[in-house]
Enzyme design. Structure first.
Site, mmCIF file in Angstrom:
data_model
loop_
_atom_site.group_PDB
_atom_site.id
_atom_site.type_symbol
_atom_site.label_atom_id
_atom_site.label_comp_id
_atom_site.label_asym_id
_atom_site.label_seq_id
_atom_site.Cartn_x
_atom_site.Cartn_y
_atom_site.Cartn_z
ATOM 1 N N ASP A 51 16.240 11.193 -8.268
ATOM 2 C CA ASP A 51 17.983 11.436 -8.356
ATOM 3 C C ASP A 51 18.336 11.522 -7.023
ATOM 4 O O ASP A 51 19.461 11.648 -6.620
ATOM 5 C CB ASP A 51 18.219 12.926 -8.696
ATOM 6 C CG ASP A 51 17.811 13.161 -10.199
ATOM 7 O OD1 ASP A 51 17.996 12.035 -11.064
ATOM 8 O OD2 ASP A 51 17.889 14.316 -10.851
ATOM 9 N N ASP A 79 0.611 18.930 18.446
ATOM 10 C CA ASP A 79 0.837 20.432 18.760
ATOM 11 C C ASP A 79 1.202 21.342 17.796
ATOM 12 O O ASP A 79 0.516 21.208 16.779
ATOM 13 C CB ASP A 79 1.977 20.084 19.954
ATOM 14 C CG ASP A 79 1.364 19.599 21.013
ATOM 15 O OD1 ASP A 79 0.434 19.698 21.514
ATOM 16 O OD2 ASP A 79 2.403 18.831 21.838
ATOM 17 N N HIS A 109 0.924 -1.149 -0.022
ATOM 18 C CA HIS A 109 0.168 -0.046 -0.019
ATOM 19 C C HIS A 109 0.724 1.276 -0.082
ATOM 20 O O HIS A 109 0.361 2.469 0.139
ATOM 21 C CB HIS A 109 -0.880 -0.032 1.296
ATOM 22 C CG HIS A 109 -1.981 0.944 1.187
ATOM 23 N ND1 HIS A 109 -2.086 1.840 2.014
ATOM 24 C CD2 HIS A 109 -3.183 0.860 0.324
ATOM 25 C CE1 HIS A 109 -3.345 2.440 1.813
ATOM 26 N NE2 HIS A 109 -3.886 2.025 0.857
ATOM 27 N N LYS A 163 -4.181 10.510 5.117
ATOM 28 C CA LYS A 163 -3.746 10.093 6.261
ATOM 29 C C LYS A 163 -2.698 10.712 6.957
ATOM 30 O O LYS A 163 -1.606 10.436 6.676
ATOM 31 C CB LYS A 163 -3.324 8.349 5.984
ATOM 32 C CG LYS A 163 -4.145 7.808 5.070
ATOM 33 C CD LYS A 163 -3.757 7.537 3.774
ATOM 34 C CE LYS A 163 -4.229 6.732 2.674
ATOM 35 N NZ LYS A 163 -5.592 6.428 2.781
ATOM 36 N N LYS A 179 3.154 4.435 -0.876
ATOM 37 C CA LYS A 179 3.254 5.488 -2.071
ATOM 38 C C LYS A 179 4.624 6.390 -1.971
ATOM 39 O O LYS A 179 4.601 6.973 -0.935
ATOM 40 C CB LYS A 179 2.070 6.244 -2.189
ATOM 41 C CG LYS A 179 0.746 5.869 -2.411
ATOM 42 C CD LYS A 179 0.110 5.306 -1.258
ATOM 43 C CE LYS A 179 -1.287 4.612 -1.560
ATOM 44 N NZ LYS A 179 -2.140 4.199 -0.549
#
Length: 473
Positions: free
Chosen positions: A222, A398, A215, A393, A217
């Site tokens: 470079d 803080d 899952h 996600k 990504k």
């Protein structure tokens, strides 16, 4: 003959049970599989060996160890710049991040810049720009890639990069890309690029691990900059699919030393898929300027028993002085994360959760709602995002820390998927995330305990029925 058939079935059943017990899966999973093979003598055992074994996990571990033995372990250590930055932190914060560094497979690192990308259009434009600027290599890893306008546009840029001599490697998950064939990338291969499927499902190579997903990504250019987050290569992520509507997701672009860590993550996955080792020095260039941000790359998956993403989220909730804002497309947490959320709110921390009011997987909305009552009792503020599909996600701690990645707040992400998150300490990027989440909160409907308790019996029944299916969704 009939009784022989029955006895063979039960012998197969009892021979399977010791194998299940010795795998040391979570108790609920172990009991479920034991009952399955007892109640269904033939089918239960067959389903276990197809869906329930950890064959892929063991193969992945062996691949990682071989990469380490070949010299890849050096990228898993803390560098001097990071040590300096850690020394400037308050003692408690430094001790916490050092602990997280020990728990994660890849040690804490640093960066010189980070930029939050809060929608698909921003991400796709930035990715295309980096591909066009690439001089040596482009490494791309997605869960989903589709043959639509966005996917085809990026593919054309990758083909052009390969034609001008840039090394291009593209790694996709076969389940996330179900229906997409290797021949779709034949022009990229002909131009000198490389393509591979992550080995989660391939019946002709004895790979039947359909419950697992890569899952992650991750996109690296470079070895100097990378993208990490929840974006897939699909046009609806840019809000361009009328049948889906607006889509909310986040990706972060990072420059600096930590890209070497993310490069090693890609190298591990690529080696697992292809047996090609990416250990040459030009894949791991040294940063050209001062590093001033602390970044922890966090991998998770069924090959890591320590559940580092869940552990990192629990740390954020336990460390919060003022607030923790969370958002996830899919919500169905494990008990440790659920308890940490409740305890943080109970001690006065402003805990806000933005969850999907509508989803590309509608069943998951009801799975998430089945947890609302116990969270609302602890003064957790819950908001359902209804302006479109919320697929982001992210977490904000803080005013300094944020987490962006691929992992949802559900059992599948924490136990079954191969996931990747970035934990970043940077006030400027945290402020960008605060602005984005404040906008999302304004476009969401807050759930109140008294109102939610009056929902219909039919709605309660739907929530109760689908909740046990959370890990399978």
């Amino acid at each position: 003959m009939h009784w022989s058939f029955v006895w063979i079935g039960y012998v197969l059943t009892w021979a399977t049970i010791p194998h299940i017990l010795t795998r040391n899966k979570p108790p609920a999973s172990t009991l479920a599989w034991v009952w399955a093979v007892i109640l269904f003598p033939y089918g239960g055992a067959i389903f276990y060996f197809v869906f329930g074994t950890d064959r892929l996990v063991r193969q992945k571990l062996r691949a990682t160890r071989e990469m380490d033995a070949s010299g890849g372990r050096g990228e898993r250590r803390v560098n001097a710049d990071t040590e300096t930055l850690l020394g400037d932190l308050p003692e408690a914060e430094r001790a916490a991040i050092e602990l997280l560094s020990d728990l994660n497979e890849y040690a804490v690192s640093c960066a010189d810049q980070a930029r939050l990308l809060v929608n698909g259009s921003e991400f796709f434009d930035a990715l295309i720009q980096r591909i066009d600027e690439a001089e040596h290599h482009i490494h791309i890893e997605f869960y989903i890639w589709r043959k639509d306008a966005r996917g085809n546009a990026v593919l054309e840029r990758l083909i052009a990069a390969a034609q001008r001599g840039v090394e291009v490697r593209l790694l996709l998950d076969p389940i996330g890309c179900f229906g997409l064939r290797r021949r779709h990338f034949c022009r990229l291969i002909a131009a000198g690029g490389k393509f591979a499927w992550f080995r989660t499902a391939h019946p002709f190579r004895n790979q039947w691990t359909f419950t697992l997903r890569n899952h992650r990504k991750l996109q690296i250019v470079d070895g100097r900059q990378c993208f990490v987050g929840g974006m897939n290569m699909v046009r609806e992520y840019a809000g361009e699919d009328p049948s889906v509507g607006p889509w909310r997701d986040c990706q972060v672009e990072i420059w600096g030393a930590v890209v070497r860590k993310f490069q090693m993550i890609f190298a591990d996955d690529w080696f697992f898929a292809t047996q090609e080792k990416l250990l040459a020095a030009h894949y791991y260039p040294l940063p050209a300027c001062t590093q001033n941000l602390i970044v922890q790359s966090i991998t998770d998956g069924p090959d890591d028993p320590d559940d580092p993403i869940e552990t990192s989220l629990v740390w954020m909730l336990n460390s919060a002085r003022r607030r923790v804002w969370l958002t996830a497309g899919y919500f169905g947490p494990n008990e440790p994360l659920l308890t940490a959320i409740k305890l943080a709110a109970a001690r006065g921390v402003d805990v806000r959760m933005i969850v999907a009011g509508k989803s590309d997987h509608p069943m998951l909305v009801n799975i998430g709602r089945s947890y609302y009552e116990e969270l609302l009792r602890y003064d957790v503020k819950i908001y359902e995002y209804e302006s479109g599909i919320n697929h982001a996600k992210v977490a904000l701690l803080d005013d300094e820390w944020l987490m962006v990645g691929s992992a949802n707040l559900d059992v599948r992400s924490m136990r079954l998927n191969f996931e990747l998150n970035a934990l970043i300490r940077d006030r400027a990027t945290a402020a960008s995330l605060e602005r984005a989440l404040s906008k999302d909160l304004a476009e969401s409907r807050q759930i109140f305990e008294q109102e939610f308790s009056r929902r219909s019996r039919w709605q309660r029944w739907k929530e109760s029925v689908v909740r046990p299916f959370g890990p399978l969704a």
